[in-house]
Design a protein around this motif. Structure first.
Motif, PDB file in Angstrom:
ATOM      1  N   GLY A   1       0.812  -1.205   0.000  1.00 38.50           N
ATOM      2  CA  GLY A   1       0.000   0.000   0.000  1.00 38.50           C
ATOM      3  C   GLY A   1       0.846   1.254   0.000  1.00 38.50           C
ATOM      4  N   ASP A   2       0.254   2.332  -0.484  1.00 43.69           N
ATOM      5  CA  ASP A   2       0.920   3.628  -0.527  1.00 43.69           C
ATOM      6  C   ASP A   2      -0.128   4.695  -0.242  1.00 43.69           C
ATOM      7  N   PRO A   3       0.024   5.462   0.873  1.00 41.83           N
ATOM      8  CA  PRO A   3      -0.969   6.493   1.176  1.00 41.83           C
ATOM      9  C   PRO A   3      -0.778   7.771   0.362  1.00 41.83           C
ATOM     10  N   ASN A   4       0.285   7.878  -0.420  1.00 43.83           N
ATOM     11  CA  ASN A   4       0.567   9.087  -1.186  1.00 43.83           C
ATOM     12  C   ASN A   4       0.515  10.309  -0.275  1.00 43.83           C
ATOM     13  N   ARG A   5       1.384  10.305   0.723  1.00 43.06           N
ATOM     14  CA  ARG A   5       1.475  11.372   1.730  1.00 43.06           C
ATOM     15  C   ARG A   5       2.718  12.207   1.413  1.00 43.06           C
ATOM     16  N   TYR A   6       2.609  13.052   0.386  1.00 39.24           N
ATOM     17  CA  TYR A   6       3.758  13.771  -0.147  1.00 39.24           C
ATOM     18  C   TYR A   6       4.319  14.811   0.814  1.00 39.24           C
ATOM     19  N   ASP A   7       3.460  15.429   1.634  1.00 40.66           N
ATOM     20  CA  ASP A   7       3.932  16.444   2.574  1.00 40.66           C
ATOM     21  C   ASP A   7       4.135  15.880   3.979  1.00 40.66           C
ATOM     22  N   GLY A   8       3.940  14.560   4.137  1.00 39.08           N
ATOM     23  CA  GLY A   8       4.100  13.941   5.432  1.00 39.08           C
ATOM     24  C   GLY A   8       2.882  14.090   6.331  1.00 39.08           C
TER      25      GLY A   8
END
Length: 121
Positions: free
Chosen positions: A100-107
Motif C-alpha cells: 500500500g501507498d498512502p501518497n502522503r507527499y507532505d508527510g
C-alpha cells in the motif's frame, strides 16, 4: 501543517473516486486479547474506492501476480490507513492488501490510498 496543494489534490481524488468508483469496505482485524486470547475481531471501515486491473506489462509473476488488482481508496473520511494485513471488499470480492501507498507527499495529508489487492483464499 497541511500543504494547500495536497489538500486540493485530496479533494479532487475524492471527487473522481466518488464519481467513477463504488462503495466498499476496508476490514482490519484487531489482535486477540493478550490475557484472554480468542480470535481476531474484524472491524469494518466504509470506503469509496475504484478497483482496477494491472496492465499486462506490470504483472511480473513475483511481486504482482495475474489476478491482482490495484485499488484506489479515497482517504477522505477513512479512519485508518489501509495496510498489509487488512482486506478490501470490492465488486463483491474480498482482496488481501499486499502492498500500500498512502501518497502522503507532505508527510501530513493522505492524498489517496493506492493498494495492491490479491483475492483472499
Amino acid at each position: 501543517m497541511p500543504n494547500a496543494l495536497y489538500t486540493h489534490l485530496q479533494s479532487v481524488a475524492h471527487r473522481l473516486i466518488g464519481k467513477y468508483g463504488q462503495q466498499g469496505t476496508v476490514t482490519r482485524f484487531s489482535a486477540p486479547d493478550p490475557v484472554e486470547g480468542g480470535e481476531p475481531v474484524p472491524i469494518d471501515y466504509p470506503a469509496t474506492l475504484v478497483p482496477m486491473a494491472y496492465q499486462a506489462h506490470e504483472i511480473n509473476g513475483t511481486v504482482i501476480l495475474a489476478g491482482d488488482v490495484q485499488i484506489y481508496i479515497s482517504s477522505v473520511g477513512l479512519a485508518i490507513v489501509p495496510s498489509p494485513g487488512d482486506t478490501v471488499t470490492a465488486n463483491g470480492k474480498t482482496f488481501r492488501i499486499i502492498n500500500g501507498d498512502p501518497n502522503r507527499y507532505d508527510g501530513v495529508t493522505d492524498v489517496v490510498h493506492i493498494v495492491q489487492g490479491r483475492l483472499a483464499g
